[in-house]
Design an enzyme around this catalytic site. Structure first.
Site, PDB file in Angstrom:
ATOM      1  N   ASP A  49     -10.815 -49.445  16.002  1.00 12.48           N
ATOM      2  CA  ASP A  49     -10.144 -50.445  15.698  1.00 12.48           C
ATOM      3  C   ASP A  49     -10.667 -51.359  14.685  1.00 12.48           C
ATOM      4  OD1 ASP A  49      -9.047 -53.584  17.316  1.00 12.48           O
ATOM      5  OD2 ASP A  49      -8.045 -52.601  15.674  1.00 12.48           O
ATOM      6  N   GLU A  81       1.019 -25.451  19.349  1.00 13.31           N
ATOM      7  CA  GLU A  81       0.520 -25.708  20.689  1.00 13.31           C
ATOM      8  C   GLU A  81       1.540 -25.242  21.588  1.00 13.31           C
ATOM      9  OE1 GLU A  81       1.840 -28.928  22.842  1.00 13.31           O
ATOM     10  OE2 GLU A  81       0.062 -29.213  24.092  1.00 13.31           O
ATOM     11  N   HIS A  89      -6.525 -34.272  24.009  1.00  9.86           N
ATOM     12  CA  HIS A  89      -6.171 -35.750  24.338  1.00  9.86           C
ATOM     13  C   HIS A  89      -5.204 -35.775  25.747  1.00  9.86           C
ATOM     14  CE1 HIS A  89      -2.674 -34.045  22.254  1.00  9.86           C
ATOM     15  NE2 HIS A  89      -1.904 -34.863  22.498  1.00  9.86           N
ATOM     16  N   ASP A  90      -4.756 -34.254  25.888  1.00  7.83           N
ATOM     17  CA  ASP A  90      -4.100 -34.124  27.328  1.00  7.83           C
ATOM     18  C   ASP A  90      -5.070 -33.575  28.490  1.00  7.83           C
ATOM     19  OD1 ASP A  90      -1.340 -32.740  25.368  1.00  7.83           O
ATOM     20  OD2 ASP A  90      -1.788 -34.678  25.995  1.00  7.83           O
ATOM     21  N   ASP A 144      -0.297 -33.953  12.783  1.00  6.55           N
ATOM     22  CA  ASP A 144       0.396 -33.429  14.162  1.00  6.55           C
ATOM     23  C   ASP A 144       2.034 -33.576  13.998  1.00  6.55           C
ATOM     24  OD1 ASP A 144      -0.991 -33.914  17.308  1.00  6.55           O
ATOM     25  OD2 ASP A 144       0.950 -32.984  16.972  1.00  6.55           O
ATOM     26  N   ASP A 184       3.326 -29.563  17.784  1.00  9.28           N
ATOM     27  CA  ASP A 184       3.430 -29.943  19.262  1.00  9.28           C
ATOM     28  C   ASP A 184       4.343 -28.901  19.908  1.00  9.28           C
ATOM     29  OD1 ASP A 184       2.845 -32.124  20.949  1.00  9.28           O
ATOM     30  OD2 ASP A 184       4.996 -32.239  21.209  1.00  9.28           O
TER      31      ASP A 184
END
Ligand code: TEU
Length: 563
Positions: free
Chosen positions: A21, A256, A329-330, A98, A199
């Site tokens: 950030d 994916e 991330h999953d 993505d 995705d």
């Protein structure tokens, strides 16, 4: 530039919300990534896969896109994006975006139009159906708990959403949908990006009629994947996408594709198929799940993991390209899932990376894996943010009356927020991720596990990853050499060879804390052997024939046969 540059590349996945950030709002952003490009270049990776940064209401943290052509305000501006891309390319880094086009956000203008009336021109951009006998149009379950249909009172019909109710599925049977998607792909490719991660791309074709799933549960809902996974026209659509868009650029694509077999993958990523460069398979992600799916946790067996990964290596060799990953991330953090995130965190993180990255395929490193970041066990559901987790809790505890402790345990083991806690840069407040309040709490172990400490420690996981990446770059044989599993039945040791011409690699990994004896199987002949990499100091480095492995020890030998 070679057409298949991605075969020898190492990819690093950034989940932007949790990476860095720069403006103190507690949410990662593009300028934060720009500030860390030297770190990525020093690690030695070649490609960054950037999870979605498009405008989104963040019901699913950007996987619900409201405008494909603008940058999410919390992440920055289009100028920030273009500076990121320029600075990556100036460092020789490539950027893969993505692409989320199985569904949009319900706030996307297409859906806003579509839901406004039954005769709106955009009505058939999505799946709208009347209810049946007072119920949803069919019995499909959403991936995020509950029905895959949401009733919309504006027009008195239901719309399909395989994921959250704010992620309506696009109707790919509609040629206008496909052309609008191809246009938005060109928008980004013409900016100079280097490819797409696509995705749930094997979900875009649904079986006409949307038939009910079989074996409904006690509430009457069922898995409908037989009617949308690898659907009837998916290859027609991907070959059309390749013809009209992908083939016009020197890019990489990775689909994916949950639910694919190696035979399916040969259709999506076959060298002769003109569809995708490679796919993510999920079979190895299922070794610790029972028949009830991801939340039905079962102990995993190394022989299952070896069997799955070896089958993928052998059945794609020479005909299609493989991706290599243990985390994203999953998924929960690999060192917690398949290694030891306690006493042997460093050794097991190095071992897992060795086992994975020296197989044949393109390796994917998920942010934080390179410093051995671990799962987190927040004490309360209030600490979690992921829509999949929150829907799971609501369904099982609030509606189903299940034991909160048991459900929280499943979240600790398998929840996606395990991988989404902020990147741990230093021992400073909030692990140096933000000067504000992080959108998701930092893992409390950040004082021990962080980039600054890892970079300063020559024996860290970080420097080992650098070495592994250097090894892959130094020896081109690691791109094409054939993989053969050895000791298939050993429950502690995962060992394989990579063979090409007179060169043979031997990779030996002890997946547990025991000290098993490794004995080189007969028939593996060589004249010269060299210990190239290990996660422990090794004195008897020449003893490739037989040696005792220490807890989570791995060794890599390069062996040569004389002509
Ligand atoms: O994930 C698709 C998918 O299969 C997930 O449901 C995955 O299996 C699950 O999260 C594991 O628990 C993709 C994205 O990677 C994911 O982040 C999105 O939530 C999902 O699609 C919808 O876009």
């Amino acid at each position: 530039m070679m057409q298949d540059w991605w075969k020898s590349a190492v990819v690093y996945q950034i989940y932007p919300r949790s990476f860095m950030d720069s403006d103190g709002d507690g949410i990662g952003d593009l300028r934060g990534i720009i500030g860390k490009l030297d770190y990525l270049q020093d690690l030695g990776i070649d490609v960054v896969w950037l999870s979605p940064v498009y405008d989104s209401p963040n019901d699913d943290n950007g996987y619900d896109i409201r405008d494909y052509r603008t940058i999410m305000e919390q992440f920055g501006t289009m100028e920030d994006f273009e500076q990121l891309l320029t600075q990556m390319h100036s460092r020789g880094l490539k950027l893969v975006m993505d692409l989320v086009v199985n569904h949009t956000s319900d706030e996307h203008p297409w859906f806003v139009q579509s839901r406004s009336s039954q005769d709106n021109p955009y009505r058939n951009y999505y799946f709208w159906r009347a209810g049946k006998n007072g119920h949803e149009p069919n019995n499909w379950l959403s991936y995020f708990s509950g029905s895959a249909w949401e009733y919309d009172s504006t027009t008195g019909e239901y719309y399909l959403h395989l994921f959250s109710r704010k992620q309506p599925d696009l109707n790919w049977d509609n040629p206008s949908v496909r052309q609008d998607v191809y246009d938005l792909m060109r928008f980004w490719l013409d900016k100079g990006i280097d490819g797409f991660r696509m995705d749930v791309i094997n979900h875009i074709s649904k079986v006409p009629g949307l038939p009910d799933g079989s074996h409904p549960n006690e509430r009457g809902y069922a898995w409908g994947g037989d009617f949308f996974v690898n659907g009837p026209r998916v290859h027609e659509y991907l070959q059309e996408m390749n013809r009209q868009v992908l083939s016009h650029y020197n890019i990489m694509t990775v689909g994916e594709t949950g639910g694919v077999s190696p035979a399916d993958a040969r259709l999506y990523a076959g060298f002769d198929r003109q569809e995708l460069s490679m796919v993510f398979q999920f079979e190895h992600m299922g070794v610790d799940s029972g028949s009830g799916g991801k939340w039905d946790i079962k102990p995993w067996k190394l022989t299952d993991l070896k069997q799955v990964l070896s089958r993928w290596q052998q059945e794609l060799h020479g005909v299609a390209w493989n991706s290599l990953y243990f985390g994203n991330h999953d998924q929960p953090r690999p060192v917690s899932r398949f290694g030891d995130d306690g006493a042997y965190r460093v050794e097991s993180a190095k071992m897992l990376a060795t086992c994975l990255m020296l197989q044949q395929g393109t390796p994917y490193i998920y942010q934080g894996e390179e410093i051995g970041m671990t799962n987190v066990a927040f004490p309360s559901i209030e600490d979690y943010r992921d829509v999949e987790i929150l829907n799971f809790w609501r369904e099982r505890v609030e509606q189903g009356g299940e034991d909160p402790e048991q459900v929280l345990h499943a979240i600790h083991v398998k929840g996606r927020d395990n991988a989404r806690t902020p990147m741990q840069w230093s021992a400073d407040d909030n692990a140096g991720f933000t000067t504000g309040k992080p959108w998701l709490e930092v893992n409390p172990n950040y004082r021990e596990v962080n980039v600054a400490k890892a970079v300063a420690d020559a024996n860290s996981v970080y420097h080992y990853y650098q070495e592994l990446i250097r090894l892959r770059r130094q020896y081109s044989s690691l791109v094409d050499a054939r993989y053969d599993l050895i000791l298939p039945d050993h429950e502690e040791i995962y060992a394989y060879t990579r063979s090409q011409a007179m060169e043979q690699w031997l990779v030996v990994c002890n997946f547990f804390a025991g000290q098993p004896e490794f004995i080189l199987p007969a028939g593996i002949s060589y004249e010269i052997s060299e210990l190239v990499l290990s996660n422990y100091p090794v004195t008897e480095s020449a003893a490739v024939n037989q040696f005792t492995l220490r807890p989570y020890e791995c060794r890599v030998y390069r062996m040569m046969r004389q002509a």
